[in-house]
Structure formats: C-alpha cells, structure tokens
Design a protein around this motif. Sequence first.
Motif, PDB file in Angstrom:
ATOM      1  N   GLU A  65       4.373  -8.144 -52.157  1.00 43.19           N
ATOM      2  CA  GLU A  65       3.090  -8.156 -52.537  1.00 43.19           C
ATOM      3  C   GLU A  65       2.050  -9.074 -52.040  1.00 43.19           C
ATOM      4  N   GLU A 110       9.031  -0.181 -49.020  1.00 38.12           N
ATOM      5  CA  GLU A 110       8.039  -1.151 -49.339  1.00 38.12           C
ATOM      6  C   GLU A 110       7.637  -2.123 -48.005  1.00 38.12           C
ATOM      7  N   VAL A 152       4.569  -2.521 -45.362  1.00 37.09           N
ATOM      8  CA  VAL A 152       3.436  -3.479 -45.123  1.00 37.09           C
ATOM      9  C   VAL A 152       3.639  -4.225 -43.685  1.00 37.09           C
ATOM     10  N   ASP A 189      -4.978  -7.091 -47.227  1.00 39.12           N
ATOM     11  CA  ASP A 189      -6.283  -6.936 -47.979  1.00 39.12           C
ATOM     12  C   ASP A 189      -7.443  -7.624 -47.784  1.00 39.12           C
ATOM     13  N   GLN A 203       1.492  -1.851 -41.822  1.00 39.78           N
ATOM     14  CA  GLN A 203       0.160  -1.921 -42.079  1.00 39.78           C
ATOM     15  C   GLN A 203      -0.417  -3.256 -41.044  1.00 39.78           C
ATOM     16  N   TRP A 207       2.154 -10.279 -48.777  1.00 39.88           N
ATOM     17  CA  TRP A 207       1.775  -9.660 -47.416  1.00 39.88           C
ATOM     18  C   TRP A 207       0.585  -8.645 -47.848  1.00 39.88           C
ATOM     19  N   GLN A 208       0.861  -7.740 -48.839  1.00 45.28           N
ATOM     20  CA  GLN A 208      -0.331  -6.954 -49.110  1.00 45.28           C
ATOM     21  C   GLN A 208      -1.439  -7.408 -49.419  1.00 45.28           C
TER      22      GLN A 208
END
Length: 542
Positions: A300, A332, A336, A307, A339, A302-303
Amino acid sequence: MRKFTALWLLWLIPVITLTFGSGSASAAPGKCAEEKGHSLSNTPCEKIKGPVDSPGSTGATSQVVDDGLVIEDVTLISPERPSPMPHVSVVIRSGRIAQIAPGLVAGPHATRMNGHDRFLIPGLIDSHVHVGDAGPLDDDAIAAHPELLQAYQAQLPRAFLAFGFTTLVDVNSATEDRARFIAAPVHPNLYHCGSAVHVLGGYGAHRPPKDAAAANAANLVYQVSQAKEWPAFLDPREYTPARDVDRAAQAGAVCVKVFVEPGFGGVFHWPVPSAETLAAFRAETRRRGLVLIIHANAVESWQAALDAHADVIAHGLWHWPGDRFSKTPPTEARQVIHQAAVAGVHVQPTLQVIYGELSVFDRSLLEDPRFADALPHVLVAYLKSQEAQAAARAMQDQYRQIFAKLQASASVDINTAMSIAPARVTATLRIMLEEKVKLLFGTDTPSGDGSIGNPPGLNGRLELSRWAEAGVPLSTILRASTLDNAVAFGLSKDVGTIEVGKRADLLLLHADPLQSVAAYDAIDTVILNGSPLSRASLLPTN
C-alpha cells in the motif's frame, strides 16, 4: 535499552523514530599524504626522480606529465564505458581528473602512483545513510559509556571511506549531526535531504510535540484531516509542504524524504500523508529542483509512492496482504513492482538492513574480521563484554515477548520468524530484476541505535554481497552504486564515473569488481577529492 528505531523488522517489532553538500577537508590534491604530514598516511605513491618509461605494453609513445598525481598503467573500469580500459594513465590536478590516456608517465615534479595489475573505479555512493544515528550503542550504553559514542562518531567518517564509500546521501538528519560529520579531518562528501517529513502521530512522530522546536525537529506537516489533533501553539501555515520543502532547500538539501509507514504490515495503524499531501510535496520538490524520496516497504505504501510520482522509493518490498508467514510474493507485490518498472521509479532495495536484524540472536558478526575494520577497537571490546551480552539477552527477550503476541502458529519459532523478512526482500528484488526496475544502491546505515547488524561502511560491503547473492549482475551493482546514484540525485557532473573534469573520488583495487564481488574487499587506496589515502590508514587504531 535499545531504541526500537529499526524500520525493517517485518511485523515483529514496533518502530518509533522520529545535509550541506560538502567536500572532505583533506590534504592538497595530487600529493602523497606522508609528504604533507597527514595523519592518515602511507599511500602507495612516490616522487619521481626523473622520466620513467610506462610499465604498460600499449605501444603508445610515452608522454611525460610533470605536475599533479599520475596513476600509471591501470585498468580503468567506469560504468559509462562498454568495457574496461587496460594500460591507461589517469592524471589528477586540483582534485579533478585532468587527463586519461595510455602512455602518460609522471615527470620529476609529479607524483606517481603505480596502477600496474590494479583496477581503478569510481568511488562508491551510498544514497541512504543516517550519520546522526548511534549504531550499535543503545541509550543505556551511551549513558553509561559516553566515551564509546565519542569513539564511534570519530571513526564513522573513516569507516565509510575504508569500505570505498566516498559519497553519501543522508536522507534524515539534524543540522548538528551533519556538522559534526563534516568537521572530521577526513570524511566522505556528504549530501542530504534535511529532516524527513512526518505526520502528527505517525511513524517517527508518535508523540505530540511539546513545543515548536520539537515540531521542527520532527519536520511535521499539517493535514486538514488532523486539525482536531493539531497543537494549538503551532501555526499550520508554518507546516505546509511548501514551507517544509523551502526549509530543506535553504539548508542545502538535494532531496526531501517523506515517510509513508502505515504500521509494519498491519501490526499498527498509524496515520500517513494523504494523497493530496504527497501530491503537494511532488509539486514543491519539482519547483525547487529536489529529489522526492518516499519511505515505503509495503504494497500500500509503494502504491502511494507510485501515485505521487516519487523519484525514489527508499526501501525494498517485504510487507504485503495475506499470510504474514509466507515468503512468496503475492500478485499484489508483483503488480506494484511492475508499476514501478513502467513508471521508471528508482528503488533502494536495502537488503542488508533486513538481514542485519538476524544479529539480534546470531552475534557471529562480531567475529568477522571486517567488523573490527568498521568500529573502534574499544567499542568492539565493549560489544563482546558481559555487559553488552546482558543487554543483548534483554533485547532478545523483548523480541520473544512481542513475537508471542503476534505468533499465528505455535509451530513457528523465533528463528523461523526472523528469517521471513530477509527471504521476502530478496524474493522481491529478484522480481525487480525480472521487471528491470531502476535500482539504486542504498543501505539505511546504521539504521537505528543498538543493533550490531549494520555497522557503518561494512554494512555497504555486505549489501554488495546481498545483491550478488540475489542474482544482480556485477556490472549492475557497480553502476547502481556509482553512476545511477549520481544521476538520480543530480550529482553526475561531479561523481559517478571516471571522466575528465569530474571530481577525483576513486578506488584503486587489487581485483576486478566485474569478476567477483569479493574485489570490494581488495581496496588498496581511496582517492578522495584527488588525495590518495591508503585503506590501512583509514582503519581504527588503538
């Protein structure tokens, strides 16, 4: 007792923690240390009495260079070059690289360094350090033995140099800590992010500040969502992202670090910067031309960093949803990482800081000969003493008690639990390699107070080995710890490669780092701002 400032300890340990770029104060460029009465002497260079033929068999006509420092007949390895350059000479003047060519020999007024059968590489860059932390000393040890802290701080700059780190980026430090570090007679070139940014009640700022000085030390940022908890004596206008970034820039920072730590895999539930806050930091760091680093080690966080379009994620990935005892990264985690690769975000895997936690129960690192190369002898002796062993047992008991509260299965013992985080961070690094994530070399050294597992300088050397063990190519390791770090932090005009005009921060090795990671144990000479220092002169003395 030890302050639990180690951020990497998976889900076992609660963690509460809350530079000016500088050249090293060193001897005049191009001179042997012993010629100048330097206290860190015995470099392998000599004055030339007359013209000398080049020892290399290059076929090039010899050219006499009659000033500066001349490193003759060396194999040059620099990450921007497709292959090593054997039998070349490098001339250094006024702390900078002045010439690179075959056949150059030192004249009678130059200083000669013999590079035959040796390898010249750029000085290493560690882009994640904490020069203000007390390393293996906890609060109790410091209170009882303040002389040990003084000895540790005196050796700290030389420890980094002894293991080849000529440039550091401190990602979270106070002005006085940086000032003490660069006041040392010889020290790596130090860059910094200033004090890292915290949110009220979050990681590193768990307790409300008692006054404005404490709030500034924690570098708090105001969020509207926390208006009810915000201390009445603090003006919110003084704690906006814009003001935080401006303060960092005014202090000479090259970067700004923001903590996004929700609570170590669900053990705690701490507030974190909102998406709006992170977006504001992104905009303000761009306005000021600073690198945005986000502390993140969970899916979370890292996300959130992705973002926010962070430039650098300051840790690897070892927290994810699901079974907290599983060593296999789930979908998950892979998502990431993918991404991050697509976005071109840089990542500091920081493996050794996780492996270093194993030393809480396995103190065999104390017997590694290199440990005594990193820390003062008096401190090593203390860490082997009955007093320190008693403190270590108390620490082990704390770990066991916390683990007992979190343990999901009686079949999982403490040693198995301690092995999970290292396995996870290594597994995700291997995925990053597959995805071609941009890797930067950073160690989080010394990573909190009271742990023997992450000694300065040696921690970087161990990190190099962890990367190699994970399958990172040796050429990638060299590039990540030199050129890529330099480019990511805006330092490439000065360091990161061996090119004419760049600062002469170099390492002379007895072995080829493109053939074995063990070559980093074969440092002969550290050249800092053009001044050669034998490695032996950088080691602790009695």
